[in-house]
Design a protein around this motif. Structure first.
Motif, PDB file in Angstrom:
ATOM      1  N   PRO A 263       0.802  -1.235   0.000  1.00 53.94           N
ATOM      2  CA  PRO A 263       0.000   0.000   0.000  1.00 53.94           C
ATOM      3  C   PRO A 263       0.832   1.281   0.000  1.00 53.94           C
ATOM      4  O   PRO A 263       0.330   2.329  -0.425  1.00 53.94           O
ATOM      5  N   ARG A 264       2.065   1.204   0.467  1.00 55.60           N
ATOM      6  CA  ARG A 264       2.882   2.424   0.444  1.00 55.60           C
ATOM      7  C   ARG A 264       3.502   2.667  -0.929  1.00 55.60           C
ATOM      8  O   ARG A 264       4.076   3.729  -1.189  1.00 55.60           O
ATOM      9  N   VAL A 265       3.366   1.699  -1.832  1.00 58.99           N
ATOM     10  CA  VAL A 265       3.901   1.822  -3.190  1.00 58.99           C
ATOM     11  C   VAL A 265       2.796   2.169  -4.185  1.00 58.99           C
ATOM     12  O   VAL A 265       3.002   2.954  -5.097  1.00 58.99           O
ATOM     13  N   MET A 266       1.623   1.575  -3.971  1.00 61.00           N
ATOM     14  CA  MET A 266       0.503   1.732  -4.898  1.00 61.00           C
ATOM     15  C   MET A 266      -0.470   2.807  -4.404  1.00 61.00           C
ATOM     16  O   MET A 266      -0.456   3.190  -3.240  1.00 61.00           O
ATOM     17  N   ARG A 267      -1.360   3.214  -5.301  1.00 61.22           N
ATOM     18  CA  ARG A 267      -2.374   4.198  -4.925  1.00 61.22           C
ATOM     19  C   ARG A 267      -3.651   3.938  -5.724  1.00 61.22           C
ATOM     20  O   ARG A 267      -3.634   3.287  -6.758  1.00 61.22           O
ATOM     21  N   GLY A 268      -4.746   4.477  -5.211  1.00 61.48           N
ATOM     22  CA  GLY A 268      -6.010   4.439  -5.933  1.00 61.48           C
ATOM     23  C   GLY A 268      -6.722   3.111  -5.850  1.00 61.48           C
ATOM     24  O   GLY A 268      -6.515   2.311  -4.941  1.00 61.48           O
ATOM     25  N   GLN A 269      -7.592   2.887  -6.832  1.00 59.98           N
ATOM     26  CA  GLN A 269      -8.400   1.686  -6.910  1.00 59.98           C
ATOM     27  C   GLN A 269      -7.888   0.797  -8.026  1.00 59.98           C
ATOM     28  O   GLN A 269      -7.530   1.272  -9.094  1.00 59.98           O
ATOM     29  N   GLY A 270      -7.886  -0.513  -7.785  1.00 65.48           N
ATOM     30  CA  GLY A 270      -7.457  -1.465  -8.786  1.00 65.48           C
ATOM     31  C   GLY A 270      -8.639  -2.152  -9.439  1.00 65.48           C
ATOM     32  O   GLY A 270      -9.787  -1.762  -9.252  1.00 65.48           O
ATOM     33  N   PRO A 271      -8.382  -3.208 -10.209  1.00 65.35           N
ATOM     34  CA  PRO A 271      -9.471  -3.937 -10.866  1.00 65.35           C
ATOM     35  C   PRO A 271     -10.489  -4.446  -9.849  1.00 65.35           C
ATOM     36  O   PRO A 271     -10.153  -4.736  -8.702  1.00 65.35           O
ATOM     37  N   GLY A 272     -11.723  -4.598 -10.305  1.00 67.36           N
ATOM     38  CA  GLY A 272     -12.766  -5.020  -9.384  1.00 67.36           C
ATOM     39  C   GLY A 272     -12.985  -3.959  -8.326  1.00 67.36           C
ATOM     40  O   GLY A 272     -13.089  -2.782  -8.611  1.00 67.36           O
ATOM     41  N   LEU A 273     -13.026  -4.356  -7.083  1.00 66.75           N
ATOM     42  CA  LEU A 273     -13.204  -3.420  -5.973  1.00 66.75           C
ATOM     43  C   LEU A 273     -11.936  -3.312  -5.141  1.00 66.75           C
ATOM     44  O   LEU A 273     -11.990  -2.995  -3.959  1.00 66.75           O
ATOM     45  N   LEU A 274     -10.795  -3.562  -5.754  1.00 63.03           N
ATOM     46  CA  LEU A 274      -9.525  -3.544  -5.033  1.00 63.03           C
ATOM     47  C   LEU A 274      -9.175  -2.132  -4.579  1.00 63.03           C
ATOM     48  O   LEU A 274      -9.119  -1.205  -5.383  1.00 63.03           O
ATOM     49  N   ASN A 275      -8.940  -1.979  -3.292  1.00 64.97           N
ATOM     50  CA  ASN A 275      -8.461  -0.719  -2.725  1.00 64.97           C
ATOM     51  C   ASN A 275      -6.962  -0.861  -2.510  1.00 64.97           C
ATOM     52  O   ASN A 275      -6.515  -1.589  -1.636  1.00 64.97           O
ATOM     53  N   ARG A 276      -6.179  -0.161  -3.324  1.00 61.44           N
ATOM     54  CA  ARG A 276      -4.730  -0.317  -3.253  1.00 61.44           C
ATOM     55  C   ARG A 276      -4.148   0.220  -1.947  1.00 61.44           C
ATOM     56  O   ARG A 276      -3.007  -0.090  -1.606  1.00 61.44           O
ATOM     57  N   ASN A 277      -4.916   1.017  -1.228  1.00 61.05           N
ATOM     58  CA  ASN A 277      -4.427   1.580   0.030  1.00 61.05           C
ATOM     59  C   ASN A 277      -4.637   0.645   1.213  1.00 61.05           C
ATOM     60  O   ASN A 277      -4.218   0.956   2.320  1.00 61.05           O
ATOM     61  N   ARG A 278      -5.308  -0.482   0.974  1.00 61.09           N
ATOM     62  CA  ARG A 278      -5.627  -1.392   2.065  1.00 61.09           C
ATOM     63  C   ARG A 278      -4.677  -2.579   2.046  1.00 61.09           C
ATOM     64  O   ARG A 278      -4.419  -3.159   0.999  1.00 61.09           O
ATOM     65  N   GLY A 279      -4.167  -2.930   3.202  1.00 61.41           N
ATOM     66  CA  GLY A 279      -3.245  -4.047   3.302  1.00 61.41           C
ATOM     67  C   GLY A 279      -3.958  -5.382   3.196  1.00 61.41           C
ATOM     68  O   GLY A 279      -5.167  -5.474   2.997  1.00 61.41           O
ATOM     69  N   ILE A 280      -3.201  -6.448   3.358  1.00 61.70           N
ATOM     70  CA  ILE A 280      -3.739  -7.799   3.280  1.00 61.70           C
ATOM     71  C   ILE A 280      -4.557  -8.100   4.525  1.00 61.70           C
ATOM     72  O   ILE A 280      -4.128  -7.830   5.643  1.00 61.70           O
ATOM     73  N   ASP A 281      -5.760  -8.635   4.340  1.00 64.37           N
ATOM     74  CA  ASP A 281      -6.569  -9.037   5.482  1.00 64.37           C
ATOM     75  C   ASP A 281      -7.371 -10.280   5.107  1.00 64.37           C
ATOM     76  O   ASP A 281      -7.383 -10.707   3.955  1.00 64.37           O
ATOM     77  N   THR A 282      -8.038 -10.850   6.090  1.00 65.08           N
ATOM     78  CA  THR A 282      -8.745 -12.115   5.892  1.00 65.08           C
ATOM     79  C   THR A 282     -10.256 -11.938   5.840  1.00 65.08           C
ATOM     80  O   THR A 282     -10.984 -12.934   5.833  1.00 65.08           O
ATOM     81  N   ARG A 283     -10.742 -10.710   5.763  1.00 61.62           N
ATOM     82  CA  ARG A 283     -12.188 -10.490   5.891  1.00 61.62           C
ATOM     83  C   ARG A 283     -13.000 -11.136   4.773  1.00 61.62           C
ATOM     84  O   ARG A 283     -14.158 -11.503   4.966  1.00 61.62           O
TER      85      ARG A 283
END
Length: 580
Positions: free
Chosen positions: A232-252
């Motif tokens: 997330p500190r390298v990327m920005r914005g929104q990615g394909p689908g509903l990917l939030n590039r500012n959000r880290g890896i989680d298990t939700r």
């Protein structure tokens, strides 16, 4: 220029859509020696030309690289310019192609005159089916069917899959499951082509990502770098689908399918995919049981306070006032006071509500009613909420789904922040006015259609014009609907009034919320949000787009960000401005 000048290897990320290909791309693409190319960068057009040996690939290469660099916080470290043409920056040795559609093209990838590493995430089909369903603006089944049928050799391999998917009697959840089965079990085709794919389970990756980032680096011929785990500190914005590039890896997202599938649907999926699941390490055992009854009564779960407003209007201020009045807005709030526990569900609802070729049916509303209230019950239990209090949620994107949310929560109250369109639209863009993410792309196309403006102008229009058209699309419909609800269920609050006399706004909010509400303290105001120069041409053009609707809400041409001039129309009682 030579086709792959400076590039030593292609890293191709394949597998089934919604199986962790985007996350894999983020992790690999964050490496300092890698440039990640997504579908939204024009990847497939270039890749198809490349695999076909077409000269068009040469012409598409530079523009594709240029778009790919935009996802990075420091784009110049990824792509440079030479004689007006984009080329990989010095130090970029790998191109990562996030391309699940290339799952069918193992033989062509192996024939390229450059080394290729294949990354192949897999995921539980129940999760994939639910995740596919969440993206209403993309018909993933139709897209995959077209891909399978587009090449005679691929069509021959997948003849049974094509027949199954094209059968009108096949339920949609099983069509999606069949796509999963076709794409999640194609590892052997890469092995036969001499490309040894690195196969791993998405669920294992998100549970303990560290070791897997090392494996990914090794397989790609890279030396592991800490940026891979800190993408997330390298990327920005929104990615394909509903990917939030500012959000880290989680298990939700791992267990989300449990709330979306019925017991019968789960069993159908397991019957179709069980053998394939077992081959790639999953246990095809039913997990769903009849869920326990909610703890809170239905009248509580049907009565949230929904706080909304067009993004970029200052919604944090009204959220803080509502929360300060005693409304529980959730267990996880970001710095804008957004209720993060609702993000995925609201985004899905908003996309489906405004997608050009998607119709929300009554049965989907009924399914949402069950799911949203179950989610609310879980959130309230986790937060220690006590019956008799007030609860709700705040997201700017709820402005896109108010009719659907009122069907789900039939006793909800709406607090709607509005702001003069000129001062709102002359500021920075919001995700709902940018076509670089799925929500924004859906809303922008819908707004342009509604205004009769060509969609092709999305990329050439200035930010203020996209802001104006999406303001017009988002704000007036909610205001009209609110007036139909009446003052007991709808409160419209002006940003200018919060700035000018926040104490009166706080009293109005308290009175609107009724029993159980308190008087919120005055919010902290960031002066930079209320004092900025506006280009006269922008003002003219924004008002030309939004003026008629703004007058309906009660705004005139002039504006005053400080709330103490012509635009101050605040009274101790709530306004009831009628539309003509």
């Amino acid at each position: 220029m030579p086709r792959f000048e400076g590039i030593e290897r292609l890293v191709v990320i394949v597998g089934c859509q919604r199986s962790g290909t985007s996350l894999s791309g983020e992790v690999i693409g964050a490496h300092p020696n890698v440039l990640l190319i997504d579908e939204t960068d024009g990847l497939m057009r270039w890749a198809d030309a490349l695999l076909a040996g077409s000269e068009e690939a040469e012409a598409l290469y530079g523009p594709t690289l240029a778009r790919a660099a935009e996802k990075y916080r420091r784009p110049k470290e990824r792509v440079a310019g030479r004689d007006g043409v984009a080329v990989p920056a010095p130090g970029i040795t790998h191109l990562a192609l996030k391309a699940p559609n290339l799952t069918y093209n193992a033989t062509q990838l192996a024939a390229l005159d450059i080394p290729v590493s294949v990354i192949y995430p897999v995921r539980d089909p129940r999760s994939v089916v639910v995740s596919m369903a969440a993206i209403g603006s993309i018909d993933m089944v139709a897209n995959q069917l077209e891909r399978m049928k587009g090449d005679p050799a691929i069509a021959a391999v997948h003849a049974e899959d094509i027949a199954y998917i094209e059968d009108p009697a096949t339920p949609m959840h099983l069509k999606r499951a069949r796509v999963w089965r076709a794409k999640s079990t194609a590892q052997a085709s890469f092995e036969r082509a001499g490309l040894d794919p690195y196969v791993f389970r998405y669920e294992d990756f998100v549970e303990d990502a560290g070791p897997y980032t090392v494996h990914l680096a090794n397989h790609a011929g890279l030396v592991w770098h800490e940026d891979m785990i800190e993408h997330p500190r390298v990327m920005r914005g929104q990615g394909p689908g509903l990917l939030n590039r500012n959000r880290g890896i989680d298990t939700r997202s791992v267990e989300k399918w449990r709330d979306r599938l019925s017991i019968e649907q789960e069993r159908n999926i397991l019957a179709l995919c069980g053998e394939a699941m077992a081959r790639i390490g999953y246990t095809p055992t039913p997990a769903l049981r009849t869920p326990p009854a909610p703890r809170f009564p239905d009248d509580v779960l049907a009565s949230p306070v929904i706080v909304t407003g067009r993004g970029g209007s200052g919604t944090r201020l009204i959220s803080d006032i509502v929360a300060g009045s005693g409304v529980f807005l959730g267990n996880r709030l970001n710095k804008s006071s957004d209720s993060l526990e609702w993000v995925d569900m609201i985004y899905e609802m908003a996309i489906k509500a405004h997608a050009a070729h998607y119709t929300i049916e009554a049965r989907e509303i009924e399914a949402w009613r069950h799911l949203f209230r179950l989610t609310a019950d879980n959130i309230l239990q986790k937060g220690g909420f006590r019956e008799g209090g007030l609860w709700g949620f705040k997201l700017p994107e709820t402005v896109l789904a108010i009719p659907q949310l009122l069907d789900v929560f039939d006793n909800a109250k709406i607090v709607h922040l509005v702001r003069h369109p000129v001062t709102c639209c002359a500021r920075r863009t919001h995700m709902t006015s940018r076509p670089d993410n799925l929500v924004g792309r859906t809303v922008c196309h819908a707004a342009y259609r509604a205004a009769g403006r060509e969609a092709a102008k999305l990329r050439t229009d200035h930010d203020f014009m996209r802001n104006a058209l999406t303001w017009l699309y988002q704000v007036p419909p909610v205001a009209r609907l609110g007036r139909e609800l009446g003052p007991d269920r709808y409160l419209e609050v002006r940003f200018e009034d919060i700035i000018g006399q926040p104490d009166i706004v706080a009293r109005n909010v308290r009175d609107f919320l009724g029993d159980g509400a308190g008087l919120a303290p005055a919010p902290e105001i960031d002066d930079s949000r209320t004092s900025f120069a506006i280009d006269p041409e922008w003002e003219e053009r924004i008002w030309a787009v939004c003026g008629d609707a703004a007058r309906e809400i009660g705004y005139s041409r002039s504006f005053d960000c400080q709330g103490d001039g012509q635009e101050k129309m605040l009274r101790e009682d709530r306004r009831d401005v009628r539309f003509p």
